[in-house]
Design a protein around this motif. Structure first.
Motif, PDB file in Angstrom:
ATOM      1  N   GLU A   1      47.261  60.340  59.837  1.00 40.27           N
ATOM      2  CA  GLU A   1      46.153  59.757  61.044  1.00 40.27           C
ATOM      3  C   GLU A   1      46.166  59.513  62.155  1.00 40.27           C
ATOM      4  O   GLU A   1      45.214  58.926  62.335  1.00 40.27           O
ATOM      5  CB  GLU A   1      44.696  59.624  59.743  1.00 40.27           C
TER       6      GLU A   1
ATOM      7  N   VAL B   1      50.111  54.914  37.919  1.00 37.04           N
ATOM      8  CA  VAL B   1      49.735  56.244  39.027  1.00 37.04           C
ATOM      9  C   VAL B   1      50.631  57.598  39.500  1.00 37.04           C
ATOM     10  O   VAL B   1      51.577  56.687  40.281  1.00 37.04           O
ATOM     11  CB  VAL B   1      48.466  55.739  40.218  1.00 37.04           C
TER      12      VAL B   1
ATOM     13  N   TYR C   1      52.841  54.199  40.654  1.00 40.06           N
ATOM     14  CA  TYR C   1      52.367  52.780  40.707  1.00 40.06           C
ATOM     15  C   TYR C   1      51.793  51.986  39.813  1.00 40.06           C
ATOM     16  O   TYR C   1      51.781  53.266  38.796  1.00 40.06           O
ATOM     17  CB  TYR C   1      51.162  52.566  41.608  1.00 40.06           C
TER      18      TYR C   1
ATOM     19  N   HIS D   1      43.550  64.765  57.933  1.00 43.29           N
ATOM     20  CA  HIS D   1      41.958  65.697  57.776  1.00 43.29           C
ATOM     21  C   HIS D   1      41.387  66.551  58.093  1.00 43.29           C
ATOM     22  O   HIS D   1      40.457  67.170  57.889  1.00 43.29           O
ATOM     23  CB  HIS D   1      41.402  64.640  57.481  1.00 43.29           C
TER      24      HIS D   1
ATOM     25  N   PRO E   1      43.397  66.702  50.075  1.00 39.33           N
ATOM     26  CA  PRO E   1      42.381  65.775  50.207  1.00 39.33           C
ATOM     27  C   PRO E   1      42.958  63.980  50.015  1.00 39.33           C
ATOM     28  O   PRO E   1      44.026  63.821  49.590  1.00 39.33           O
ATOM     29  CB  PRO E   1      41.803  66.167  48.593  1.00 39.33           C
ATOM     30  N   SER E   2      41.811  63.200  50.097  1.00 38.43           N
ATOM     31  CA  SER E   2      42.222  61.555  50.116  1.00 38.43           C
ATOM     32  C   SER E   2      42.823  61.072  48.322  1.00 38.43           C
ATOM     33  O   SER E   2      42.727  61.808  47.599  1.00 38.43           O
ATOM     34  CB  SER E   2      41.128  61.272  50.420  1.00 38.43           C
ATOM     35  N   GLY E   3      43.984  60.392  48.727  1.00 39.13           N
ATOM     36  CA  GLY E   3      44.427  59.927  47.174  1.00 39.13           C
ATOM     37  C   GLY E   3      45.307  60.952  46.797  1.00 39.13           C
ATOM     38  O   GLY E   3      46.178  60.641  45.717  1.00 39.13           O
ATOM     39  N   SER E   4      45.866  61.751  47.546  1.00 41.33           N
ATOM     40  CA  SER E   4      46.759  62.637  47.091  1.00 41.33           C
ATOM     41  C   SER E   4      48.671  62.528  47.470  1.00 41.33           C
ATOM     42  O   SER E   4      48.529  63.755  47.159  1.00 41.33           O
ATOM     43  CB  SER E   4      46.707  64.571  47.930  1.00 41.33           C
ATOM     44  N   GLY E   5      48.439  61.323  48.116  1.00 41.25           N
ATOM     45  CA  GLY E   5      50.049  60.565  48.012  1.00 41.25           C
ATOM     46  C   GLY E   5      50.113  61.065  49.566  1.00 41.25           C
ATOM     47  O   GLY E   5      51.805  61.019  49.535  1.00 41.25           O
ATOM     48  N   LYS E   6      49.591  61.596  51.055  1.00 37.58           N
ATOM     49  CA  LYS E   6      49.883  61.566  52.050  1.00 37.58           C
ATOM     50  C   LYS E   6      51.157  60.469  53.336  1.00 37.58           C
ATOM     51  O   LYS E   6      52.237  60.781  53.272  1.00 37.58           O
ATOM     52  CB  LYS E   6      48.560  62.568  52.580  1.00 37.58           C
ATOM     53  N   SER E   7      50.132  59.564  52.551  1.00 36.51           N
ATOM     54  CA  SER E   7      50.540  58.232  53.367  1.00 36.51           C
ATOM     55  C   SER E   7      51.790  57.616  52.308  1.00 36.51           C
ATOM     56  O   SER E   7      52.879  57.384  53.281  1.00 36.51           O
ATOM     57  CB  SER E   7      48.818  57.338  53.187  1.00 36.51           C
ATOM     58  N   THR E   8      52.115  57.892  51.255  1.00 34.47           N
ATOM     59  CA  THR E   8      52.842  57.248  50.434  1.00 34.47           C
ATOM     60  C   THR E   8      54.114  58.353  50.977  1.00 34.47           C
ATOM     61  O   THR E   8      55.162  57.826  50.905  1.00 34.47           O
ATOM     62  CB  THR E   8      52.832  57.982  48.962  1.00 34.47           C
TER      63      THR E   8
ATOM     64  N   ALA F   1      52.036  58.631  42.753  1.00 34.36           N
ATOM     65  CA  ALA F   1      51.853  59.315  43.825  1.00 34.36           C
ATOM     66  C   ALA F   1      52.310  60.537  44.692  1.00 34.36           C
ATOM     67  O   ALA F   1      51.885  61.495  44.619  1.00 34.36           O
ATOM     68  CB  ALA F   1      51.729  57.920  44.299  1.00 34.36           C
TER      69      ALA F   1
HETATM   70  N1  LIG Z   1      50.165  49.797  46.303  1.00 39.61           N
HETATM   71  C1  LIG Z   1      49.295  50.426  45.640  1.00 39.61           C
HETATM   72  N2  LIG Z   1      49.750  50.201  44.288  1.00 39.61           N
HETATM   73  C2  LIG Z   1      48.612  51.571  43.399  1.00 39.61           C
HETATM   74  N3  LIG Z   1      48.377  52.407  43.844  1.00 39.61           N
HETATM   75  C3  LIG Z   1      48.335  53.178  45.176  1.00 39.61           C
HETATM   76  C4  LIG Z   1      49.137  52.005  46.005  1.00 39.61           C
HETATM   77  N4  LIG Z   1      49.100  53.013  47.057  1.00 39.61           N
HETATM   78  C5  LIG Z   1      48.813  53.868  46.764  1.00 39.61           C
HETATM   79  N5  LIG Z   1      47.802  54.105  46.055  1.00 39.61           N
HETATM   80  C6  LIG Z   1      47.633  55.489  44.504  1.00 39.61           C
HETATM   81  O1  LIG Z   1      48.812  56.681  45.082  1.00 39.61           O
HETATM   82  C7  LIG Z   1      48.247  57.642  45.384  1.00 39.61           C
HETATM   83  C8  LIG Z   1      48.235  57.934  46.778  1.00 39.61           C
HETATM   84  O2  LIG Z   1      47.720  56.777  47.741  1.00 39.61           O
HETATM   85  P1  LIG Z   1      48.164  57.980  49.170  1.00 39.61           P
HETATM   86  O3  LIG Z   1      47.024  56.490  50.383  1.00 39.61           O
HETATM   87  O4  LIG Z   1      49.084  58.362  49.728  1.00 39.61           O
HETATM   88  O5  LIG Z   1      46.696  58.972  49.362  1.00 39.61           O
HETATM   89  P2  LIG Z   1      46.381  59.559  50.820  1.00 39.61           P
HETATM   90  O6  LIG Z   1      46.864  61.262  50.447  1.00 39.61           O
HETATM   91  O7  LIG Z   1      47.076  58.850  52.109  1.00 39.61           O
HETATM   92  O8  LIG Z   1      45.060  59.001  50.911  1.00 39.61           O
HETATM   93  P3  LIG Z   1      43.867  59.029  51.670  1.00 39.61           P
HETATM   94  O9  LIG Z   1      43.697  60.863  52.720  1.00 39.61           O
HETATM   95  O10 LIG Z   1      42.437  59.225  51.788  1.00 39.61           O
HETATM   96  O11 LIG Z   1      44.935  58.203  53.303  1.00 39.61           O
HETATM   97  C9  LIG Z   1      45.965  57.443  45.404  1.00 39.61           C
HETATM   98  O12 LIG Z   1      46.071  57.597  44.333  1.00 39.61           O
HETATM   99  C10 LIG Z   1      46.407  55.778  45.663  1.00 39.61           C
HETATM  100  O13 LIG Z   1      45.675  55.468  44.845  1.00 39.61           O
END
Ligand SMILES: Nc1ncnc2c1ncn2[C@@H]1O[C@H](COP(=O)(O)OP(=O)(O)OP(=O)(O)O)[C@@H](O)[C@H]1O
Ligand SMILES: [Mg+2]
Lengths: 819, 263
Positions: free
Chosen positions: B187, B40, B30, B220, B61-68, B42
């Protein structure tokens, strides 16, 4: 607090743009109206004042004209510099087509003089044997300076004269004449008025007093030039005011439509901000603060939009004057401070009133709403609104049903109209409930038949019936007005035609003047009778008169006819035999409260009246003679001079027509036609008026279309997340677009159909109450309804274009991320 | 143009040995390109397989990129580089219309909340993907799914009349109705209490055991992960560990270990 709200407003530029457009258009329409009527008044004001005349002496209506001897006596009053006799007489200007122009020829001729009456705009002063023409009539006749033109005089004489010049005219009270003769003797040596010019320093009131002493007050009126100028000014202001009032009626409709749009937009803006408002409440904002913040927001929007609207309105007004006003030279453009004030005085309060309900609702947001996930209001109950609507409809229906008879008095007519308006308002109140009642079943059927896009679109359209109703209200009002007037117009047109069809035989040849309601020459009837093949020729003598019944007097129309002639009133009660008395239109009789056997007096002019008994009722209507009387009761002096139409029949209709056409071949004052021609002429002007109305109501429909765009765009924003989910589970972009389009068309069709139905109903009530016809005797304006049906689908499709595009471009991930 | 949802179905080669979903060298960055944005990362060069008829949980952990990761695998988002194969079809090069068809016919998705369209009833929500494709539901199969979520008596209700847990079960049913290659759930129990969570997770588990579904779920909660056949641990956009036959305790232990490494 306020700052937070205003910042929020700035952050949602897209959302408020549509509201601004709605207010701007409404305000612009009002301001345009004002600018046009101001300029019209100013133009008349600037042109009409004559300062050259000290005192005038004129004949009292119908009395004998002034003589040269009287003029000379008036000229000898001390202080008078000169006295000139002004004559008005018959002058029929013949156009290039060989027929009279549309100006009434009766007093259209006058003698040229050097007074301030005339202002030359082209050419020169006419010499004896020449004429000058009013520039407007010259244009209609297709004549320019240097041309030769034929001019009809009274008793059939005519002159061929060179057009020396073109003029504009400053009248005191008279209609501006078309022709000014260089030789004043053409019109004889009698005067309609004598104008006295004072010596410098002379006492004008003394001159007026002396003039009064000289003349018989029963036959002559003496007035000072200053009085006349003031009267002319007052008339100019009056006419500007009345045209302003009728235009403002249309502006009010546009504003009303705008109000629905504004109210709806505010309600949606507030709904979308529920969470934010709840948060404000949770951290301690009072209800009043929240409400005032929304109102201030509305005020700011109203202010901005009014500014835009005032600017647009002035622009449109000046543009309109510059383009349509081209037939009058030098129009005075006038933008008064009032017109600007009026713009703000409508725009700001209208917006605030429209926003008030939303403001109250915003203030009622419970602080816990900030914690709710769905962040929306509980749906408001429709019960109170529906009861109000139901009561209004019921009351209106009762009012209409209790006045179903045809012979209504004026009060009953007002009750019937009130009933129609009550039903209309009631339907507006009931619109949400009706939307539920109508759209849900229709939606179910359509869902079963159609694809997923249809299903989703239809579902969304009934999702919030209050919103659907509010969105469609503007469209409904606009279309209802158009359809109501179309129904009224088509009913009147068809009744006029059927009334003419019932009274005039199809095979009759009709002889009329090319000028509306102008009497034919005294020789025309005899000449028609003497045409070979004509067995029966008789005449209508259509006159505007006063009728007195039981001591009260009102305006009406009459015609004196030959018993046993071609014209036969369509009798519904009593007899049609005018030898026994008057045959009267049944609704006219009801209006004046007269019955069969009653005595009425028809006042033809101040010195002539006819008293007769009502012996029959006919099915006539306004626009056709209401009283038919026997020609024999007419005073001799009026018998020959009042013929307006001649109807001739014979065994061979074609021969009659050919014979009459040949007999009047070179007569500019006569046109030969038949029943269809009469019908066409009677309905034509009316159609023109109707088209003008459609154009003016069109403004309301344009505003309504903006309202639909607005609602859809806001709905799409509200549903971002939903659209995201749809896209995520596999809905294609075209499908999303189609769903929004279906939603839009359903909403527009609902408002449109409701508007059309209410419009036809209201048109029928107007026809009943205003024209005194049976409620069921209306005719449906199929063309207009067809156009309205197509129009509402087009509006639906167009209104969906932008919101649908927006929706289909929804970024899935961003949408799912929003809560 | 692809109208009415009847775009050509994505052709694929399926053998029992190909995994349901396969990703190679997947990266998602990103903020690259534009001005002063901090980049970033992801997803950082992720290569991963999800075998058929297995239940995989992803933790981290949160922000680790799972959703992405899930979004990229499901065709909701485009990776910056790398390839994704859903049942043998490479998805990163597909047009929007084809991706839409792929999501509709071959992928199921369950979000954390707000899965359902408020204007449609539970039943209509469930069959929405079929409806969009213009297909009729296979009644026997639909019955099995509905019995599975245990909401037969609530099918005519609108989402607003259902509890959060019931809504999530409806969302799961919708994800399964097309018999997709794979169901992704991000989730799905994040907003539910333990009883409702158990209902949803039990249903997903049975869909793997009884219907032969493939499920990939981000969570989680170690108790939720314990329903899976395999747990992948994620940190800083990479897979950092794996656990088969997980129990809640073993997952918790492993998470503690990973945190220690981090610290
Ligand atoms: N549209 C975006 N623009 C910039 N950065 C993004 C965007 N979407 C996600 N990120 C960044 O990408 C990284 C991964 O995000 P992601 O949503 O995949 O985390 P996650 O593992 O699902 O976290 P959570 O457990 O909190 O849902 C994070 O650091 C987030 O800040
Ligand atoms: Mg996440």
């Amino acid at each position: 607090m306020l700052r937070a709200m205003l910042r929020d407003l700035r952050a949602h530029k897209g959302r408020i743009a549509m509201t601004l457009i709605a207010i701007t258009l409404g305000v612009a329409f009002v301001v345009t109206t004002w600018v046009i009527s101001d300029s019209a008044a100013e133009t008349l004001r600037g042109r009409d004042i004559r300062g050259d005349v000290a005192v005038t002496v004129r004949t009292v209506g119908g009395g004998p004209e002034l003589t040269p001897a009287e003029r000379d006596r008036l000229a000898r009053i001390p202080g008078v510099a000169s006295a000139s006799g002004v004559a008005f007489g018959y002058a029929g200007l013949v156009g290039q087509d060989g027929k009279l122009t549309s100006a009434r020829p009766t007093l259209a001729g006058t003698g040229w003089d050097s007074s301030d009456r005339f202002a030359l705009v082209a050419g020169r002063t006419p010499a004896p044997g020449e004429v000058a023409l009013h520039e407007r009539q010259a244009r209609e006749a297709g004549r320019e300076t240097g041309d030769r033109t034929q001019i009809l005089l009274s008793d059939g004489r005519s002159v061929d004269a060179v057009v020396a010049g073109l003029f504009t005219y400053r009248p005191f009270a008279e209609t501006p004449p078309s022709v000014a003769f260089g030789d004043p003797g053409v019109l004889g040596d009698r005067f309609t008025r004598v104008e006295l010019v004072a010596r410098p320093g002379a006492d004008i009131d003394a001159i007026a007093a002396a003039a009064r002493d000289l003349v018989d007050p029963a036959l002559r009126t003496v007035a000072t030039g200053a009085d006349l100028a003031a009267q002319a000014q007052a008339r100019a202001d009056d006419s500007a005011q009345s045209s302003r009032e009728s235009l403002l009626g249309f502006a009010a409709v546009a504003l009303l439509a705008g109000m629905f749009v504004i109210a709806n937009t505010f309600s949606m803006l507030v709904t979308q901000r529920t969470r934010q408002l709840a948060l404000l409440r949770a951290i301690g904002a009072t209800r009043r603060q929240v409400r005032n913040a929304v109102l201030v927001e509305a005020g700011v929007l109203g202010w901005i939009a009014s500014t835009l609207g005032v600017a647009l309105g002035i622009g449109l007004g000046l543009l309109g004057l510059a383009t349509t006003g081209s037939d009058d030279t030098n129009i005075t453009l006038s933008v008064s401070p009032t017109s600007i004030l009026v713009g703000y005085a409508t725009g700001v309060p209208v917006t605030m009133i429209a926003a008030y309900a939303s403001a109250r609702r915003a203030a009622g947001v419970a602080p816990v709403a900030a914690l709710r996930t769905d962040g929306s209001f509980a749906p408001r109950s429709l019960v109170a609104r529906s009861i109000l609507g139901g009561v209004a409809v019921a009351a209106g229906v009762v009012a209409i049903v209790s006045t179903l008879r045809n012979d209504l008095s004026t009060t009953e007519r007002i009750v019937a109209m009130g009933g129609g308006i009550a039903v209309w308002l009631g339907v507006l109140f009931l619109a949400p409930v009706l939307a539920n009642a109508v759209l849900r079943p229709v939606g179910r059927v359509m869902s079963r038949r159609g694809g997923p896009a249809t299903r989703l679109g239809v579902r969304n359209s009934v999702r919030d019936s209050r919103r659907t109703a509010a969105t469609t209200s503007a469209l409904m009002v606009g279309l209802a007005l158009v359809c109501a007037f179309a129904t009224l117009g088509s009913s009147i047109t068809s009744m006029l035609s059927s009334s003419i069809q019932a009274t005039v035989p199809a095979e009759a040849t009709v002889v009329e003047s090319p000028v509306d309601n102008v009497a034919l020459g005294t020789d025309v009837l005899d000449k028609a009778r003497s045409v070979p093949g004509v067995t029966n020729a008789s005449a209508d003598r259509y006159m505007f008169v006063k009728v007195t019944h039981n001591g009260s007097t009102s305006q009406t129309t009459m015609s004196a006819i030959e018993p046993g002639g071609v014209i036969r009133p369509e009798v519904v009660a009593g007899t049609g035999d005018v030898r026994r008395g008057a045959v009267v239109g049944e609704n006219q009789a009801a209006m004046i409260g007269a019955r069969l056997g009653d005595e009425v007096t028809l006042v033809l002019d101040p010195t002539t009246s006819v008293t007769t008994t009502i012996v029959g009722l006919h099915k006539g209507m306004e626009g056709r003679p209401l009283f038919y009387v026997d020609l024999a009761v007419m005073p001799a002096k009026l018998k020959a001079t009042t013929v307006t139409s001649v109807y001739a029949t014979g065994p061979d209709a074609a021969a009659v027509r050919a014979g009459i056409e040949a007999a009047f071949l070179d007569r500019p004052d006569v046109v030969v036609t038949d029943r269809d021609g009469v019908i066409k002429e009677a309905t034509e002007g009316f159609q023109l008026l109707l088209s003008l109305m459609y154009a003016l109501f069109g403004a309301a429909i344009i505003i309504a279309a903006f309202g639909v765009v607005n609602t859809l765009a806001l709905s799409v924003m509200e549903r971002t997340r939903e659209i995201g989910v749809l896209r995520a589970v596999g809905a294609s972009r075209p499908l999303i677009r189609r769903a929004i389009r279906v939603e839009s068309v359903v909403i527009c069709a609902y408002g449109g159909l409701l508007g059309i139905l209410v419009g036809i109903g209201f048109g029928a009530v107007m026809n009943h109450a205003m024209m005194g016809q049976s409620l069921w005797e209306f005719s449906v304006p199929y063309e207009i309804i067809g156009a309205a049906l197509i129009g509402m689908v087009v509006v639906g499709v167009l209104a969906a274009l932008w919101p649908a595009r927006r929706a289909s471009r929804t970024d899935i991930l961003a949408a799912i991320g929003t809560t | 143009m692809c109208r009415g949802g009847d775009c050509g179905t994505v052709v694929s080669v399926q053998t029992s040995t190909t995994p349901a979903v396969h990703a190679t060298q997947l990266s998602k960055v990103y903020g690259s390109g534009s001005s002063s944005d901090v980049k970033v990362i992801a997803l950082d060069d992720v290569t991963v397989d999800f075998p058929r008829e297995r239940f995989t949980a992803i933790m981290g952990p949160s922000g680790s990129g799972k959703s992405t990761l899930l979004h990229c695998l499901a065709g909701l988002d485009k990776p910056t580089s790398g390839q994704v194969y859903v049942g043998g079809t490479e998805t990163s090069s597909l047009s929007d219309a084809r991706l839409t068809a792929l999501r509709r016919d071959r992928v199921g998705f369950v979000f954390q909340a707000f899965n359902l369209l408020p204007t449609l009833t539970a039943w209509e929500n469930i069959v929405l993907p079929l409806d969009l494709a213009g297909r009729r539901p296979d009644q026997a199969f639909a019955d099995r799914i509905i019995d599975g979520i245990g909401l037969r008596h609530r099918l005519g209700h609108k989402p607003s009349q259902l509890s959060g847990g019931q809504q999530q079960r409806v969302a799961c049913a919708r994800a399964l109705i097309t018999k997709p290659e794979v169901v992704f759930a991000d989730e799905p129990t994040g907003a539910l209490d333990s009883k409702s969570s158990a209902d949803v997770l039990g249903f997903l588990r049975r869909s793997v055991d009884e219907l032969g579904q493939t499920v990939v779920m981000v969570t989680h909660e170690p108790t939720a992960a314990a329903y899976a056949d395999r747990v992948l641990f994620f940190a800083d956009g990479r897979v950092v560990g794996e656990l088969t036959e997980p129990t809640a305790d073993r997952v918790l232990d492993r998470m503690k270990d990973l945190e220690k490494v981090d610290a």
